[in-house]
Design a protein around this motif. Sequence first.
Motif, PDB file in Angstrom:
ATOM      1  N   ILE A   1       0.856  -1.190   0.000  1.00 31.26           N
ATOM      2  CA  ILE A   1       0.000   0.000   0.000  1.00 31.26           C
ATOM      3  C   ILE A   1       0.890   1.238   0.000  1.00 31.26           C
ATOM      4  N   LEU A   2       0.579   2.212  -0.871  1.00 34.60           N
ATOM      5  CA  LEU A   2       1.253   3.516  -0.853  1.00 34.60           C
ATOM      6  C   LEU A   2       0.200   4.600  -0.965  1.00 34.60           C
ATOM      7  N   ARG A   3       0.184   5.476   0.024  1.00 34.12           N
ATOM      8  CA  ARG A   3      -0.717   6.631  -0.001  1.00 34.12           C
ATOM      9  C   ARG A   3       0.126   7.890  -0.214  1.00 34.12           C
ATOM     10  N   TYR A   4      -0.015   8.468  -1.394  1.00 35.43           N
ATOM     11  CA  TYR A   4       0.757   9.669  -1.743  1.00 35.43           C
ATOM     12  C   TYR A   4       0.047  10.392  -2.867  1.00 35.43           C
ATOM     13  N   MET A   5      -0.070  11.711  -2.731  1.00 37.72           N
ATOM     14  CA  MET A   5      -0.685  12.536  -3.756  1.00 37.72           C
ATOM     15  C   MET A   5       0.362  13.492  -4.312  1.00 37.72           C
ATOM     16  N   PRO A   6       0.555  13.528  -5.656  1.00 34.61           N
ATOM     17  CA  PRO A   6       1.487  14.496  -6.242  1.00 34.61           C
ATOM     18  C   PRO A   6       1.137  15.918  -5.806  1.00 34.61           C
ATOM     19  N   GLY A   7       2.142  16.673  -5.455  1.00 36.93           N
ATOM     20  CA  GLY A   7       1.918  18.023  -4.956  1.00 36.93           C
ATOM     21  C   GLY A   7       1.887  18.091  -3.444  1.00 36.93           C
ATOM     22  N   SER A   8       1.725  16.947  -2.799  1.00 37.31           N
ATOM     23  CA  SER A   8       1.775  16.867  -1.337  1.00 37.31           C
ATOM     24  C   SER A   8       2.959  15.991  -0.951  1.00 37.31           C
TER      25      SER A   8
END
Length: 317
Positions: free
Chosen positions: A151-158
Motif C-alpha cells: 500500500i502507498l498513499r501519496y498525492m502528487p503536490g503533497s
Amino acid sequence: MIVSLLKRTGIAIALCTLAGAAQAEPMLRGDVTVSAAIVTVGDLFDGAGLSAETAVFRAPAPGTSGILSLEDIASAVQAAGIEDFEPAGFDRIRVARTGVEVGSDLLSGLIADDLRSKGILTADMEMDIALDTPLPGMIAADTVNPAALTILRYMPGSSSFSARFQVSGIERPLDISGQIQLMIAAPHLTRTLPQGTILGANDIEMRMIPLAYAESIGLVAVDEIMGMALQRQTREGVMLKPSDIAAPEIISRNDNVTVVFQQGALTLTTTGKALNAASLSQPVSVLNTMTNKVLQGVATQNGTVTVYSGPQQIAGL
C-alpha cells in the motif's frame, strides 16, 4: 555352467554393493548456513541419499543462528528414517540463516518503482525520503524479493506519504510514513558569463533541485537553451530560468540595415538605420535616411529587414 557361475557371481557382487550402500551412514557436515525457512536432511549431512530433501525442522529467523546438540539432531532426523549417522567429531553444530537488512534504500527503491509506474517519477527526476520515525531493525529472508510494497498513499503536490510493506519471512507488516521530496534536473551555468553570451553545451550542467522550486520559478529545457543569449551577466552555478535567456540579436539599435520590400513578384531594396534591436523574426522600425520616413518590418536572416505591407510602406522607400 560357466555362464551360470558368472551370472551368480555378478548378482552376488551387486547384492554386496547394495548392502554396503544401505549400511553407509550419513556424515554430519558441521556448522551450516541455509537461506530457506526449512532445514533439510541434505543441509545437515553428506551422503543423505534419497532423504536429502526431507524437512527436519524450521530454520532460525532470518539473520540469526542457533546451536544444536547431537541429541537434538538425532531426535530431529529419526522421523526422516535416519537411525544412525557419523558425527565426524562434532558434539554440536551451529545452524545459521542468511538474511537481508530491511533498510531505507530498499524501501525507497520500492516506492520509487511504484511512482515511476504511475508516471509521477520521470527519467530526469530523483526522490528523497525523510521518515517520521527511524526504521526498526528488521532482517528479511534472503529471497529474490525480500520486501514488497502493498500500500502507498501519496498525492502528487503533497509531500506526505504512508506505506505498508510485506517483509519476506516476517508475518507482521511494516508500516512507515514521512515526507517525499521529488527532485528534477535543471540547467546551471558552468562558469560566469557576460550579457549577450551565446550559450553552448559546454556552458551548461544539469543539477538536481526540488521540483516544487523548479515549478515556482519556471524550468527551461536544455534544448531550449542552446544558441540562446544571456539577458544579463550571470554567475557560475546559477540555475537558468526562462527569463534569463532570449534569442540572440541579429540587429542592434542604430545598425545600418538593408530593407527589402516584397509584394508578389515585386521586390524593392533600400538602406536605413534600425531604431531598435531585434532578434530573428522580431519587429524592427527602420528610418529611411533618404526620406526620413519610418518603415515597419521584421528582422530576417543576415540582419536584413523585410517589409510586408501596402502602398504606405512603398511610399516610404
